[in-house]
Scaffold this active site. Structure first.
Site, mmCIF file in Angstrom:
data_model
loop_
_atom_site.group_PDB
_atom_site.id
_atom_site.type_symbol
_atom_site.label_atom_id
_atom_site.label_comp_id
_atom_site.label_asym_id
_atom_site.label_seq_id
_atom_site.Cartn_x
_atom_site.Cartn_y
_atom_site.Cartn_z
ATOM 1 N N ASP A 1 45.729 -7.913 -27.556
ATOM 2 C CA ASP A 1 46.046 -7.059 -26.427
ATOM 3 C C ASP A 1 46.469 -7.982 -25.288
ATOM 4 O O ASP A 1 46.182 -9.190 -25.292
ATOM 5 C CB ASP A 1 44.839 -6.210 -26.037
ATOM 6 N N GLU B 1 43.014 9.626 -14.809
ATOM 7 C CA GLU B 1 42.422 9.170 -16.066
ATOM 8 C C GLU B 1 43.474 8.362 -16.801
ATOM 9 O O GLU B 1 44.618 8.785 -16.941
ATOM 10 C CB GLU B 1 41.938 10.351 -16.916
#
Length: 741
Positions: free
Chosen positions: A271, A480
């Site tokens: 990542d 979110e």
């Protein structure tokens, strides 16, 4: 004379060989050669300095060899993302999970890869292959388990259930990668491996701790399915540590499980910035040079970041060898050869090189985006058949709410940009022009009152003049989402991309309560990437639709559900809990009392739940009640549409093992099959499921998957055993232990 002819023939044949070789400067450029041979040839010509640079996501060109630049970083979560081109945007992943339709998702994924292919092919022809977000290595799908509905990135997943996640994720892989035996249409990547689902604020330093049971029962099954069965070509390792080791340097999950047990031969990428975390956030390594060396030795082939140039120093100091570098390069180059990066101007062999710009936002792709949005809509409540709306009885609709006309909400995160985004307001105005007046008022922002806006009393007084109120509630990706991307923090209920409460923002609840006083039918259409608790709404609204983030055609899908043009058929991929207190601490990764598989309390809307404008009847078909371990068994059910409308039903099969005589952990029940079917009113269909030994197996505390003698209930219906009518089959399993290696 005969001998002369032979001699000339030999000379002519020999002359062909150098003529063919002159077409390419090096063997790796020759598409007629096997990929393995081309890869080995390229690696043999690179210096160590060149090799380590090509193990970074921004892989530079090697001009002396004619090697093009390539940027590995691209996204295609629900459409080609982050490009300046206009592309088709499908519903967010959690919305597509709500369709429970693997065929539709695979079709959508194929369209996404077509649009990405068109852009990549154009770049190849123009020699511009090093631009970020233009490559074919898509870092999707996200098959982490949405174990906690407060996790901001859960919207990128396919929900809380390992089986549903595995099947939907596999469909995405198949659609993206295509089915050519030599070339890849695009490259999928299963992420974030492993045990990664929040919280966001400390993801760069968090240590996830799970036991063997939860690891193999919940967190690994979807990854295993994508690697072993769907043959995904990429895996992304996660930011967090797992049991003390950074996931991108974790020997157990990267080497033992992924490479050795699952035989994965694709590439692993970190990542972005994850390798930097080793020394600076996890504090597991003394410096970055040791970190990059350890990452490669444990199987992380590519770094999204800017540290892998230190690998040259690691080789020179003896922490790893150039042979170790070559192992990773072979995996990376194999991917690049399979997408056709090194074929240059030879377009004849790759069937995907013919895809052109005409596929971008073509009518078929737009139609599929609309269909997926329709299928994702979940009807949660419909008191006294408030829906569908009867246009013959309507003159005016009050359309209110922060998401009634917010195009950005529909795009969610990791999105592309379409030419047109159809909001509920735009759709209702178009569809009902000249028939019904649409009185639009935003009313409130997502989390606060509007500056200089009308009072709630004034809004209610105006809404009372309409025949019905449609309130489009919810939040969006500003509240979110991924840490750093969800930029509207600082409000009650939100923190670093995660939510701290399941309730709708208080300001929206306050307005809803005022609107309820009008006495007009109140319909709530909620947009969010997770669930709301709907504590007040479930008691006072006349109808509730969970609409997720529905992509470019969400407005039309919502309108058509409201008007009954489309019969809602979505199902909840998450459990709707009654209250915040039902949830364990977010950092607790134990599955005890989490998700429908282990939660023992009362819920508001269960996993798999969804209403329809029609009704369905289930009838048992004869089936065996005894099965030997190691053998499959088939169950069938007759489903009839007994209502007055055509509609889709999502037929679900759950297995519930008896705990009698055992202390081993097991789910209360677990989804092991689902099929979406379309039935005209009065029509019947036989739906069959084949349960494999793997489907009937349980995970032992040691992590071993095994099928053993015992009793179980097989349930087939429109939802979980406790939530809707259906058919139970008592099942007795006899035989020896069955082990899946």
């Amino acid at each position: 004379m005969k001998n002369k002819i032979v001699t000339y023939g030999i000379l002519f044949f020999c002359n062909l060989i150098p003529l063919q070789a002159k077409d390419y400067d090096y063997p790796f450029q020759d598409p007629s050669l096997p990929v393995e041979e081309r890869v080995e040839d390229l690696i043999s010509r690179l210096t160590l300095s060149e090799k380590v640079q090509m193990m970074k996501h921004q892989s530079p060109a090697v001009e002396r060899l004619g090697v093009p630049a390539y940027n590995w970083w691209n996204e295609a979560l629900h459409g080609v993302a982050r490009t300046s081109e206009k592309v088709t945007v499908f519903p967010q992943a959690i919305g597509m999970a709500a369709t429970f339709d693997t065929e539709a998702l695979e079709k959508a994924a194929g369209m996404i890869s077509e649009e990405g292919r068109a852009l990549f092919n154009e770049d190849v022809r123009e020699g511009k292959t090093g631009t970020i977000y233009r490559g074919l290595t898509y870092w999707t799908p996200n098959v982490n388990i949405f174990r906690d509905p407060r996790w901001g990135r859960g919207q990128e997943t396919y929900g809380e259930d390992p089986y549903l996640t595995a099947k939907m994720g596999s469909a995405m892989v198949r659609g993206l990668e295509g089915d050519d035996p030599v070339y890849l249409k695009a490259v999928a990547c299963a992420k974030h491996y492993a045990v990664h689902s929040g919280p966001e604020h400390n993801r760069h330093s968090f240590n996830a701790e799970v036991d063997a049971y939860d690891l193999w029962d919940t967190y690994l099954p979807a990854f295993r399915e994508l690697v072993v069965k769907a043959k995904v070509h990429g895996v992304m390792c996660a930011y967090n540590r797992l049991d003390g080791q950074p996931c991108c340097g974790n020997n157990e999950i990267l080497q033992n499980i992924l490479r050795y047990q699952w035989k994965f031969d694709g590439y692993v990428t970190s990542d972005c910035g994850a390798i930097n975390d080793f020394a600076h956030n996890h504090k597991t390594h003394a410096d970055d040079m040791l970190a990059v060396s350890d990452a490669v030795l444990n199987g992380t082939d590519l770094e999204c970041g800017n540290l892998y140039q230190l690998l040259e120093q690691g080789v020179n100091k003896g922490y790893l060898s150039e042979k170790d570098i070559n192992v990773s390069l072979k995996r990376l180059f194999t991917i690049l050869f399979k997408i056709g990066l090194f074929d240059g101007g030879d377009m004849s062999r790759n069937p995907y090189f013919s895809i052109g710009r005409e596929v971008l936002e073509c009518p078929a792709h737009k139609a599929q985006a609309y269909e997926m949005a329709c299928k994702s809509m979940v009807l949660l409540k419909n008191e006294k058949n408030t829906l569908p709306l009867d246009l013959k009885k309507l003159k005016r609709i009050a359309l209110i709410g922060p998401n009634a006309d917010d195009p950005q909400t529909l795009l969610a995160n990791y999105y592309g940009t379409p030419s047109e985004i159809i909001t509920p307001l735009k759709s209702l105005q178009r569809r009902l022009e000249g028939k019904v007046e649409i009185d639009y008022m935003k009313g409130v922002d997502h989390v606060k009152k509007l500056d200089d806006g009308p009072s709630f009393q004034e809004i209610a007084d105006r809404a009372k003049q309409s025949d019905v109120i449609v309130f489009v509630s919810g939040i969006n990706a500003n509240y979110e989402g991924e840490a750093g991307d969800a930029g509207a923090g600082g409000f009650a209920g939100f923190a670093s991309g995660d939510r701290t409460t399941l309730q709708l923002p208080q300001v929206q609840l306050d307005l809803l309560k005022e609107l309820k006083k009008t006495g007009r039918p109140l319909i709530i259409v909620n947009m969010s990437g997770s669930v709301m608790s709907f504590e007040w709404e479930s008691q006072h609204a006349d109808a509730i639709i969970q609409a997720w983030y529905g992509g470019q055609s969400a407005g039309d899908a919502i309108t058509d559900v409201l008007l009954g043009i489309y019969n809602p058929s979505g199902r909840m991929p998450l459990t709707t809990y009654m209250k915040d207190e039902d949830l364990p601490a977010m950092e607790d990764y134990s599955m005890s009392n989490r998700t429908y598989r282990y939660f023992r309390g009362q819920v508001r809307y269960p996993f798999g739940y969804g209403l329809s404008y029609t009704s369905f009847k289930y009838e048992v078909c004869p089936a065996d009640t005894v099965v030997e371990t190691g053998k499959p068994i088939t169950y069938s059910v007759k489903v009839t549409n007994t209502g007055k409308r055509d509609g889709d039903e999502v037929v679900q099969l759950y297995v519930s093992h008896s705990k009698q005589g055992t202390t081993e952990r097991m789910p209360l029940c677990a989804l092991k099959g689902f099929k979406r079917i379309s039935l005209k009113k009065g029509e019947s269909k036989i739906v069959s499921f084949v349960l494999s030994p793997e489907d009937l197996a349980l995970v032992a505390s040691s992590g071993i998957l095994r099928e053993k003698a015992g009793k179980a209930d097989i349930y087939i219906g429109g939802g979980q055993p406790q939530q809707s009518q259906g058919v139970f089959y008592p099942l007795c399993i006899k035989g020896d232990v069955f082990q899946i290696n």
